[in-house]
Design a protein around this motif. Structure first.
Motif, PDB file in Angstrom:
ATOM      1  N   LEU A  44      23.301 -56.877  82.355  1.00 32.48           N
ATOM      2  CA  LEU A  44      24.649 -56.738  81.794  1.00 32.48           C
ATOM      3  C   LEU A  44      25.122 -58.061  81.216  1.00 32.48           C
ATOM      4  O   LEU A  44      24.900 -59.115  81.808  1.00 32.48           O
ATOM      5  CB  LEU A  44      25.643 -56.325  82.882  1.00 32.48           C
ATOM      6  N   GLN A  45      25.775 -57.994  80.081  1.00 35.23           N
ATOM      7  CA  GLN A  45      26.481 -59.140  79.522  1.00 35.23           C
ATOM      8  C   GLN A  45      27.949 -58.723  79.464  1.00 35.23           C
ATOM      9  O   GLN A  45      28.269 -57.698  78.862  1.00 35.23           O
ATOM     10  CB  GLN A  45      25.988 -59.491  78.113  1.00 35.23           C
ATOM     11  N   GLY A  46      28.812 -59.490  80.091  1.00 38.92           N
ATOM     12  CA  GLY A  46      30.218 -59.129  80.220  1.00 38.92           C
ATOM     13  C   GLY A  46      30.426 -58.488  81.585  1.00 38.92           C
ATOM     14  O   GLY A  46      29.468 -58.119  82.269  1.00 38.92           O
ATOM     15  N   THR A  47      31.670 -58.349  81.953  1.00 38.05           N
ATOM     16  CA  THR A  47      31.988 -57.819  83.271  1.00 38.05           C
ATOM     17  C   THR A  47      32.822 -56.553  83.150  1.00 38.05           C
ATOM     18  O   THR A  47      33.987 -56.613  82.738  1.00 38.05           O
ATOM     19  CB  THR A  47      32.767 -58.863  84.101  1.00 38.05           C
ATOM     20  N   PRO A  48      32.228 -55.409  83.490  1.00 38.83           N
ATOM     21  CA  PRO A  48      33.025 -54.188  83.441  1.00 38.83           C
ATOM     22  C   PRO A  48      34.020 -54.143  84.597  1.00 38.83           C
ATOM     23  O   PRO A  48      33.827 -54.804  85.627  1.00 38.83           O
ATOM     24  CB  PRO A  48      31.993 -53.077  83.572  1.00 38.83           C
ATOM     25  N   LYS A  49      35.066 -53.407  84.402  1.00 41.06           N
ATOM     26  CA  LYS A  49      36.031 -53.136  85.469  1.00 41.06           C
ATOM     27  C   LYS A  49      35.580 -51.835  86.118  1.00 41.06           C
ATOM     28  O   LYS A  49      34.887 -51.034  85.502  1.00 41.06           O
ATOM     29  CB  LYS A  49      37.424 -52.987  84.851  1.00 41.06           C
ATOM     30  N   GLU A  55      38.726 -53.779  78.179  1.00 38.56           N
ATOM     31  CA  GLU A  55      39.374 -53.936  76.872  1.00 38.56           C
ATOM     32  C   GLU A  55      39.577 -52.607  76.157  1.00 38.56           C
ATOM     33  O   GLU A  55      40.672 -52.285  75.737  1.00 38.56           O
ATOM     34  CB  GLU A  55      38.544 -54.861  75.971  1.00 38.56           C
ATOM     35  N   CYS A  56      38.494 -51.843  75.999  1.00 37.08           N
ATOM     36  CA  CYS A  56      38.575 -50.620  75.178  1.00 37.08           C
ATOM     37  C   CYS A  56      38.519 -49.332  75.991  1.00 37.08           C
ATOM     38  O   CYS A  56      38.759 -48.261  75.459  1.00 37.08           O
ATOM     39  CB  CYS A  56      37.494 -50.618  74.101  1.00 37.08           C
ATOM     40  N   GLY A  57      38.163 -49.421  77.271  1.00 35.32           N
ATOM     41  CA  GLY A  57      38.139 -48.242  78.132  1.00 35.32           C
ATOM     42  C   GLY A  57      36.866 -47.426  78.098  1.00 35.32           C
ATOM     43  O   GLY A  57      36.767 -46.408  78.775  1.00 35.32           O
ATOM     44  N   HIS A  67      32.684 -49.714  73.157  1.00 32.24           N
ATOM     45  CA  HIS A  67      33.161 -49.531  71.788  1.00 32.24           C
ATOM     46  C   HIS A  67      33.545 -50.851  71.128  1.00 32.24           C
ATOM     47  O   HIS A  67      33.276 -51.067  69.946  1.00 32.24           O
ATOM     48  CB  HIS A  67      34.353 -48.566  71.792  1.00 32.24           C
ATOM     49  N   CYS A  68      34.158 -51.768  71.884  1.00 26.61           N
ATOM     50  CA  CYS A  68      34.596 -53.036  71.295  1.00 26.61           C
ATOM     51  C   CYS A  68      33.552 -54.143  71.386  1.00 26.61           C
ATOM     52  O   CYS A  68      33.715 -55.206  70.796  1.00 26.61           O
ATOM     53  CB  CYS A  68      35.907 -53.490  71.931  1.00 26.61           C
ATOM     54  N   GLY A  69      32.454 -53.921  72.142  1.00 26.65           N
ATOM     55  CA  GLY A  69      31.379 -54.900  72.246  1.00 26.65           C
ATOM     56  C   GLY A  69      31.571 -55.954  73.323  1.00 26.65           C
ATOM     57  O   GLY A  69      30.736 -56.853  73.458  1.00 26.65           O
ATOM     58  N   THR A  70      32.624 -55.860  74.122  1.00 24.97           N
ATOM     59  CA  THR A  70      32.863 -56.839  75.184  1.00 24.97           C
ATOM     60  C   THR A  70      31.800 -56.774  76.273  1.00 24.97           C
ATOM     61  O   THR A  70      31.406 -57.793  76.825  1.00 24.97           O
ATOM     62  CB  THR A  70      34.268 -56.629  75.792  1.00 24.97           C
ATOM     63  N   VAL A  71      31.338 -55.567  76.594  1.00 21.33           N
ATOM     64  CA  VAL A  71      30.297 -55.386  77.603  1.00 21.33           C
ATOM     65  C   VAL A  71      29.058 -54.834  76.907  1.00 21.33           C
ATOM     66  O   VAL A  71      29.136 -53.838  76.189  1.00 21.33           O
ATOM     67  CB  VAL A  71      30.740 -54.429  78.733  1.00 21.33           C
TER      68      VAL A  71
END
Length: 138
Positions: free
Chosen positions: A52-57, A76-78, A8-12
């Protein structure tokens, strides 16, 4: 088909090569709870076909069967992004909600249908409210 998506926030963000003939909807209680909805729709994609771009938890959920599944989400956004085998990931079950091309990825099979909400088949008879987003309801 090539798919793209993001949290949702675009981090991943991700791109992948997905097979539309493999899309499914799962009605199990775990999928209902983790998605916050009455079911979860996913497209399974081999790990090597996902960028993947970014690192998911992630965290590991142990099912009643003993299967260990890593549940990946944006820290960040869940946003729930995908699930995969916890020990040796081979396939990412990418959640359709975060796929940009989700309207083109109709489920071809349903699993755990015995756990499906009994009112799902009645949704077509529920009237729509407004022409789009109604702030009184959302």
């Amino acid at each position: 088909m090539k798919i793209t998506g993001q949290c949702h926030c675009g981090t991943v963000r991700f791109t992948a090569e997905a097979d539309p003939a493999r899309v499914f909807a799962c009605h199990c209680a775990d999928c209902q709870i983790i998605s916050g909805g009455p079911f979860r729709a996913v497209v399974p994609v081999p790990v090597e076909q996902v960028e993947l771009q970014g690192t998911p938890k992630s965290y590991v959920k142990v099912a009643a069967s003993g299967n260990r599944r890593a549940q990946a989400f944006c820290a960040e956004c869940g946003t729930q992004l995908f699930a995969t085998e916890a020990d040796q990931p081979k396939t990412l079950n990418i959640r359709l909600g975060c796929v940009n091309e989700r309207a083109q990825l109709k489920p071809v099979v349903q699993v755990w249908k015995s756990s499906a909400m009994p009112w799902l088949h009645d949704l077509d008879s529920v009237p729509a409210h407004g022409k789009g987003r109604d702030s009184a309801l959302v």
